[in-house]
Design an enzyme around this catalytic site. Structure first.
Site, PDB file in Angstrom:
ATOM      1  N   ASP A 181      36.739 -12.008 -30.800  1.00 48.04           N
ATOM      2  CA  ASP A 181      38.156 -12.061 -31.056  1.00 48.04           C
ATOM      3  C   ASP A 181      38.558 -10.932 -32.003  1.00 48.04           C
ATOM      4  O   ASP A 181      38.031 -10.826 -33.102  1.00 48.04           O
ATOM      5  CB  ASP A 181      38.469 -13.418 -31.683  1.00 48.04           C
ATOM      6  CG  ASP A 181      39.947 -13.630 -31.825  1.00 48.04           C
ATOM      7  OD1 ASP A 181      40.666 -13.240 -30.901  1.00 48.04           O
ATOM      8  OD2 ASP A 181      40.376 -14.155 -32.850  1.00 48.04           O
ATOM      9  N   ASP A 221      43.386 -19.903 -29.697  1.00 52.08           N
ATOM     10  CA  ASP A 221      44.083 -18.920 -28.860  1.00 52.08           C
ATOM     11  C   ASP A 221      44.509 -19.532 -27.534  1.00 52.08           C
ATOM     12  O   ASP A 221      45.593 -19.236 -27.030  1.00 52.08           O
ATOM     13  CB  ASP A 221      43.183 -17.705 -28.609  1.00 52.08           C
ATOM     14  CG  ASP A 221      43.054 -16.854 -29.855  1.00 52.08           C
ATOM     15  OD1 ASP A 221      43.750 -17.157 -30.838  1.00 52.08           O
ATOM     16  OD2 ASP A 221      42.257 -15.904 -29.841  1.00 52.08           O
ATOM     17  N   THR A 240      45.322  -9.080 -29.909  1.00 57.39           N
ATOM     18  CA  THR A 240      45.033  -8.219 -31.054  1.00 57.39           C
ATOM     19  C   THR A 240      44.231  -7.004 -30.651  1.00 57.39           C
ATOM     20  O   THR A 240      44.550  -5.887 -31.051  1.00 57.39           O
ATOM     21  CB  THR A 240      44.256  -8.987 -32.129  1.00 57.39           C
ATOM     22  OG1 THR A 240      43.354  -9.856 -31.479  1.00 57.39           O
ATOM     23  CG2 THR A 240      45.183  -9.769 -32.990  1.00 57.39           C
ATOM     24  N   THR A 241      43.198  -7.250 -29.851  1.00 55.60           N
ATOM     25  CA  THR A 241      42.365  -6.131 -29.441  1.00 55.60           C
ATOM     26  C   THR A 241      43.190  -5.123 -28.669  1.00 55.60           C
ATOM     27  O   THR A 241      43.101  -3.917 -28.898  1.00 55.60           O
ATOM     28  CB  THR A 241      41.203  -6.629 -28.578  1.00 55.60           C
ATOM     29  OG1 THR A 241      40.639  -7.760 -29.204  1.00 55.60           O
ATOM     30  CG2 THR A 241      40.159  -5.574 -28.394  1.00 55.60           C
TER      31      THR A 241
END
Lengths: 548, 553
Positions: free
Chosen positions: B76, B414, B109-110
């Site tokens: 994550d 998530d 986010t990535t």
């Protein structure tokens, strides 16, 4: 002075002291090497002829043992990848209580073989994929290997219990397994509840008393407390027991109290009323029929005096958990305050006496008749480390009993299962197409380390043994294992070496889980080591939790 | 102590600018012009490199080792950025954007980090050719607006009435979960996550994900994770004689202190003989005992004539004497429950939480078919199960060790967010890189032509940067990036909306494969990425007072 050239990449972005490892060579291979190191340490301790390790931990405590769970616990592994294996072993220890060594050694072996595959050019994700297929197949084969007729067992039959427990205990205390097994089996069967799945390992206690030898060990139906009685009455037969959790003393208010005295007479009278009050309470207890009072807190001088007068034996158990166990052993209900107990709340013991064994004063509470739920194994041995090691063997035995109460299925031991698994997996690998094939056949090869280590540790020729095992299994004898005493291959139904199905299943699953996790990691980011006495703080926190 | 100044129109004379700061603070360090720009670009690229391998279902795992030797495994991006203590000022800015992304949408986010990295990379090329950053920034702004408009036409609307389409929710949840966990486990969690969100969903009310309790147990394997319709509390009764299991239970949820509390003022007792003291002892406890008695009365009222059980779950404490009284009545009592659990209990079991025992009525009681305690080593867990139409539930995570549990926990969080987003957005976006490729084609073919001047190049850079998502997905799956991009763009040119299949690298229809992303995730990504990239591009001077920016060697 100029900063035109900033260091590129992640290293420049991290705090000082952080380390970052990534890629195949730096992360994966290094991880595998660390795990290999760990498994070489534990491997030589596998099996009945395994060697002992001498571990001196951070507190300078000496451990002499071949119990892998203890070894890795005390080694304080720092390397993150090796730690994953340790965690797998711990999970196994918590879940089953045995087979930690198999978990670590097997995971180490899997990783070693994975390294060869990586050097051949396979990508770790392909290896993981193959290993995952392999473990699914292993579970399937393992279920086929279950000895028929072992699904049901009488958990109260000593012979059946001992036959399942022997292999687990023998791997810790080879040569003494008969004595230990019979002790453990007796103890467990005695406390086994009506529904065996509810068996609680906490109900089998171990009391270690220095001196004598293993032959002097015995089972006590009841509890052995390493303390003296409080008063002068040291022995009581067929006695009713009253348990008070809050202590035996005069009552006190939560709010601070002050004694208001105006004259000398009042002072005298106060002491008298106090005395009368305590006497009244103790008398009430005595009248209820109780001959033994067990207190969870302090015992007041005055209360003790009246107890002596009414011929009541007084015991003090300060640990809350020990007190609860005592309640279970005697079938008593604990009262919070000193008061007249109702007859239902009283417990009963056949005998309770203070004895001296090997220079230690112990109080033994026995309850020979049924309805008893605690039994104690009194272990005797010449040194502390021998006693500790014996205790671990007993623990393993008790845990095995618990596991067999839940799932009594057994598989052949003495490496017979491993060779059979290896053989079937190889066939499976050959039928597979694609790159998984290599990983699966390596997985199969990994099983060979079990017979190899068993033979090596016993000083036999490993290659010969493995070859003849394969021949035997190839011709359909699925139960051919190693007989370590004769140094030859023998059918395990003759040597009676059986392993629990659950132990093996969990060990193999945890091992391949751990191996795959290690393989999945391709980057490690390590923070700077925090200073300070970490371990001690953790230990203190643990002790605090115990106190509740 | 760090300062990234957004100064652009500064005197271009290198030495004088350096001097001026030096005069103010002799220890300050200054990076100028190109050096500053390159530093920020390098940092952005560096961060991109780290997170790149995490993206997508085929991404790899990172192992984080904490200061005390504790292990964390994660895929994550958000967790990674949080745990990895970044020091470089530019990297911190990017990381903050990513964290904001997580706060708003719970995922992506990535993607944010690699998108920003790629924007910087594309800009670097233009700047090296002599382009002014300001022009690029203008181009980004145009492209951003166009892309957001395109997103609104591209999205697939989903009708979320009273009966939401479970299949589509499952697909969205699965897409998110598969990027965090391995496939088998992700598929199992998909059902759990979707069912739990639907369980707590009430018409006309915003979804409060806190009503899904996430509880973990170190036990068995990760695939034993399950959804409990009811509640799991991480503590047990504190009395040895209380029942461990009860069926058909009335549940009293209360916030009443059942323990003796010292008075605020400094009080003392005065007595002159033992009898008086005994009287004091009873008097002291009377008020607590009376409260307990009221509860017992209620219990006798509802449990008379049947074999129902009675359970008290109290937010405040219950002291041993009270526990003893309750235990003797066969009541199970739990003390010191979490405040959130009180809310959840009422939602799960019905009834209401009472704050006083004065007006207890049977109506305030909840109901559960089964209450039992589970002991794991020294930890105790209490399960409240078989409740009637619950509006709160528990996801019980199991795993053999702490790092597995932490990994699942992050993924579940998530997953829950993605389902919630879908329910609120009422639309989804095709995944597997399909949107990015389509948006790029739109920018190049349509938007670029409408832009005048050099800003066109900014639009182009933006369009190319979008491609980083399918590129990285392909790269992580071990495919040839160029082949994949070419086959994707040519399909899109033919008018087919396709994504990349990570199995063989062939174009697939994401709709058929069930790969959907959240609309709000993409929206936030496109909104925040260019903003931060523009800011970074416009930095021409980095001044840092105090310590050296690099590590002392």
């Amino acid at each position: 002075m100029t900063m035109s050239m900033q260091p590129y990449g992640i290293q420049s972005m991290l705090k000082e002291g952080y380390r970052h490892l990534s890629g195949l060579d730096e992360a994966v291979i290094k991880n595998i090497e660390a795990c290999k190191e760990l498994s070489t340490i534990t491997r030589t301790s596998l099996g009945p002829n395994g060697m002992n390790k001498m571990v001196i931990n951070h507190l300078d405590k000496l451990f002499v043992t071949n119990d892998a769970a203890t070894i890795v616990n005390e080694l304080e592994i720092q390397h993150p990848a090796a730690k994953i294996l340790v965690l797998a072993a711990k999970a196994q220890q918590e879940e089953i209580g045995d087979g930690a060594n198999l978990t670590i050694s097997f995971a180490g072996e899997l990783l070693q073989n994975a390294e060869e595959l990586i050097r051949m050019g396979l990508h770790p994700s392909e290896i993981i994929c193959g290993y995952n297929k392999a473990i699914i197949k292993v579970v399937e084969v393992l279920e086929q290997l279950v000895e028929s007729g072992s699904e049901t067992m009488d958990v109260r039959s000593k012979d059946e219990v001992v036959s399942r427990m022997r292999a687990a205990v023998a791997s810790k205390q080879f040569g003494q397994e008969e004595i230990i097994c019979s002790l453990v089996a007796d103890a467990c069967i005695q406390v086994c509840p009506k529904n065996p799945t509810n068996f609680n390992v906490d109900n089998v206690r171990v009391a270690k008393l220095l001196g004598g030898g293993l032959h002097n060990s015995c089972i006590v139906r009841g509890m052995v407390l390493k303390s003296d009685a409080v008063g002068s009455i040291k022995r009581m037969e067929k006695a009713k027991v009253a348990v008070f959790a809050g202590g035996v003393d005069t009552t006190a208010t939560e709010t601070k109290g002050t004694v208001l005295i105006h004259s000398a007479e009042q002072l005298e009278n106060y002491a008298k009323t106090e005395e009368a009050k305590v006497e009244e309470l103790i008398k009430a207890v005595a009248e209820s029929g109780a001959k033994v009072i067990v207190s969870g807190g302090s015992v007041g001088e005055m209360a003790l005096h009246f107890c002596e007068r009414y011929k009541i034996m007084v015991l003090k158990i300060s640990s809350k958990f020990e007190l609860r166990r005592f309640c279970r052993a005697a079938g008593a209900v604990a009262h919070l305050k000193l008061s007249r107990p109702s007859p239902d709340d009283l417990g009963y013991v056949d005998s309770i006496s203070v004895e001296e064994i090997g220079g230690v004063t112990v109080t033994i509470a026995r309850n020979e008749q049924g309805g008893n739920s605690i039994s104690t194994v009194v272990l005797r041995g010449s040194t502390d480390s021998i006693l500790d090691d014996l205790e671990r063997a007993v623990d393993d035995g008790v845990n095995t009993y618990k596991a067999m109460c839940r799932d009594s299925r057994i598989v052949p031991g003495a490496a017979a299962t491993e060779i059979e698994l290896a053989q079937r997996l190889k066939e499976y690998a050959n039928a597979e197409t694609g790159l998984d094939k290599y990983a699966i056949s390596k997985y199969a090869e990994s099983f060979e380390f079990v017979p190899k280590t068993l033979a090596d540790n016993a000083g036999l020729n490993a290659m010969e043994i493995i070859a003849s095992l394969y021949t035997g299994h190839g011709s359909g004898n699925t139960k051919l294992g190693i007989d370590l005493e004769e140094g030859a291959c023998k059918d395990v139904s003759e040597t009676k070496v059986w392993d629990l199905f659950a132990t093996k299943l969990f060990a193999l699953k945890y091992a391949s889980d751990a191996a795959c996790t290690v393989l999945r990691v391709d980057q490690i980011i390590m923070a700077k080591q925090a200073g300070g006495p970490r371990r001690d703080a953790a230990a203190a926190a643990g002790a605090g939790a115990e106190e509740d | 102590r760090r300062k990234a100044l957004n100064l652009f129109f500064v005197d271009s004379d290198l030495s004088s600018s350096k001097m001026s700061v030096r005069v103010l603070n002799p220890n300050a360090e200054v990076l100028n012009k190109t050096a500053a720009l390159h530093m920020t670009i390098n940092a952005a690229k560096g961060l991109q490199d780290v997170l790149k391998s995490n993206l997508g279902p085929k991404g790899t795992i990172k192992m984080l080792v904490g200061g005390s030797g504790d292990i964390k495994l994660t895929k994550d991006g958000n967790t990674l950025l949080k745990e990895m203590q970044i020091q470089n000022p530019t990297a911190i800015m990017i990381a903050r954007t990513a964290v904001a992304q997580d706060d708003i949408s719970g995922d992506g986010t990535t993607s944010t980090v690699i998108f920003i990295g790629e924007l910087m990379k594309q800009s670097e090329r233009c700047i090296d050719e002599g382009m002014h950053p300001r022009v690029l920034v203008d181009g980004f702004e145009i492209a951003k607006r166009a892309t957001l408009q395109f997103l609104d036409t591209f999205k697939t609307p989903v009708v979320m009435g009273d009966e939401p389409d479970k299949e589509i929710l499952k697909m969205v949840a699965r897409t998110t979960l598969r990027t965090k966990l391995y496939e088998g486990l992700a598929d199992q969690l998909t059902d759990i996550v979707v069912n739990s969100v639907l369980c707590i969903r009430k018409p006309e009310e915003p979804i409060d994900l806190f009503m899904v309790e996430i509880m973990h147990m170190r036990h068995k394997f990760d695939v034993d994770t399950r959804l409990v319709e009811g509640l799991v509390l991480d503590h047990g009764s504190r009395h040895p004689d209380m029942k461990r299991r009860a069926e058909n239970c009335h549940i009293l949820t209360c916030n009443v202190s059942l323990e003796y509390e010292k008075s605020e003022i400094n009080a003392g007792f005065f007595y002159s003989n033992a009898e008086q003291r005994e009287a004091m002892v009873t008097a002291e406890r009377r008020s607590v005992d009376e409260r307990v008695k009221k509860i017992i009365e209620l219990k006798n009222k509802v449990c008379a004539g049947n074999d129902n059980s009675f359970v008290i779950i109290n937010q405040k404490g219950i002291d041993p004497p009270s526990l003893d009284l309750l235990a003797r009545e066969g009541i199970i009592a739990l003390r010191r429950a979490k405040r959130r659990n009180m809310e959840r209990l009422v939602l799960a079991c019905g009834g209401e939480a009472v704050n006083s025992v004065d007006d207890l009525t049977p109506d305030s009681l909840g109901w559960a078919g089964l209450v039992y305690e589970h002991v794991l080593g020294e930890e105790k867990y209490t399960f409240v199960e078989q409740v009637k139409n619950p509006h709160s539930c528990t996801i019980l995570i199991k795993g053999p060790n702490d790092h597995t549990i932490a990994q699942i926990k992050d993924a579940v969080r998530d997953g829950l967010r993605s389902v919630k987003n879908t329910l609120e957005d009422e639309c989804v976006v095709l995944g597997a890189g399909a949107f990015e490729v389509a948006a790029r084609q739109h920018l190049i073919n349509e938007v670029k032509k409408t832009v005048k001047g050099r800003a066109q190049l900014g639009v182009e850079a933006f369009a190319n940067a979008l491609l980083v998502v399918p590129k990285t997905l392909a790269e992580n799956a071990g495919l040839d990036t160029q082949d994949v991009i070419i086959s994707l763009t040519s399909e899109h040119d033919k008018g087919n909306v396709v994504g990349v299949s990570l199995v063989d690298g062939e174009p697939i229809d994401p709709q058929l494969a069930g790969i959907f992303d959240n609309y709000s995730v993409k929206r936030q990504l496109i909104n925040s990425g260019p903003v931060i990239a523009s800011q970074l591009l416009l930095v021409d001077e980095v001044i840092r007072a105090g310590r050296n920016m690099r590590k002392p060697t």
